[in-house]
Scaffold this motif. Structure first.
Motif: not given
Lengths: 200, 200
Positions: A13, A15-16, A20-21, A24, A27-29, A31
């Motif tokens: 949450g 990281l959003r 531009g993030v 999805k 989540q990738r970032m 992990f």
């Protein structure tokens, strides 16, 4: 996943907030950081915390800087008679990288936009008037964006320069290098055509 | 810019550890954080630090979790007779979101790949064998990726299941829903054609 690890869900949450993030990508970032980049991730968290805490604005040119007066304003290698006015630190970086300009900068941190509550005061115009009054500056280069608001800002800055008896110049408009006429917008092409130059 | 603020340059450099983030994007992110999202940025730095420090792997299923046994393994609502084996926590999330599966998981955190030094031990196969030996699991669903390495891993896991007398199943291959036959790769189409089902 949120059920398995609330902390992971919180990281995704958070990281959003990066531009531009979306969900999805966040989540990738997350992990990626936890599975492969723990060391560099810790370093990033530390640098981010420190940068947000320590970086403010240069007292003289308003760009982002951790010192009260930035290195560029302090430098004795830069021409003190030239002042380039830009909207943002990113524009400053672009000009630094693309051109051989060796004068000084003034960063508005925005553009005149009354609807967003951005007036002359928010853009530090009083600081700029003071700079011009010092009498050292001979030319002010208006490098605001070629948008409606950017042009209005340039117009306003031009008046300030005039009042202070300082020469004002504006970036040239025209067809970009490497572009194809077929794909250039009408206004730009009309402008470039009207402002055609004699070849020497 | 690096001349004006070393700390900003460091932040831009550090942001590049995020997947899919190059120089330009890192710069845009740094400016965005410092100009518009200082509060959420501080929060992100804090959550990132905490997540990297506290999130480890579940002792039972190996997924990412800040508890020694994750909430999903602890839950009494999940069918203990079904075990779905996936390669990564991201795959687990996808299955949770897409399907109504209510069994348990085992996360390999990789796939068999001898060239990368990933053998049965690195993937926690001993833990899995132990899980199967407990006798509670009736079916093991092999949800590794349909890649060469994923298939090899599924094959290996199938042998383990067989040895433990547990039924093993594999995700069905075929044409994806909503796809157009014209654009589906040859192998998938051949497989789907060969495995055609009688309509009822």
């Amino acid at each position: 996943m949120s059920a398995a690890s609330p902390l992971l869900a919180e990281l995704i949450g958070s990281l959003r907030c990066l531009p531009g993030v979306g969900g999805k990508t966040a989540q990738r970032m997350a992990f990626h950081l936890l599975e492969r980049e723990r060391e560099r991730g810790s370093k990033l968290a530390e640098v981010m915390r420190e940068a947000i805490q320590r970086i403010g604005h240069c007292r003289r040119c308003r760009t982002l800087s951790e010192d009260s007066v930035c290195a560029m304003c302090m430098s004795s290698n830069r021409d003190k008679q030239l002042l380039c006015v830009v909207e943002s630190p990113a524009d400053l970086t672009s000009i630094e990288q693309a051109t051989g300009y060796r004068g000084q900068y003034f960063v508005l941190m925005g553009r005149l936009s009354p609807l967003d509550g951005l007036g002359p005061q928010e853009l530090g115009m009083d600081l700029l008037i003071q700079r011009l009054a010092e009498g050292e500056i001979k030319e002010m280069i208006l490098a605001t964006n070629p948008t409606v608001e950017g042009e209005a800002t340039a117009h306003y800055l031009g008046k300030l320069a005039q009042a202070a008896g300082v020469k004002a110049s504006r970036l040239a408009h025209g067809v970009p290098l490497g572009g194809e006429l077929e794909y250039i917008d009408r206004n730009t092409l009309a402008h470039a055509f009207g402002s055609r130059l004699l070849m020497d």
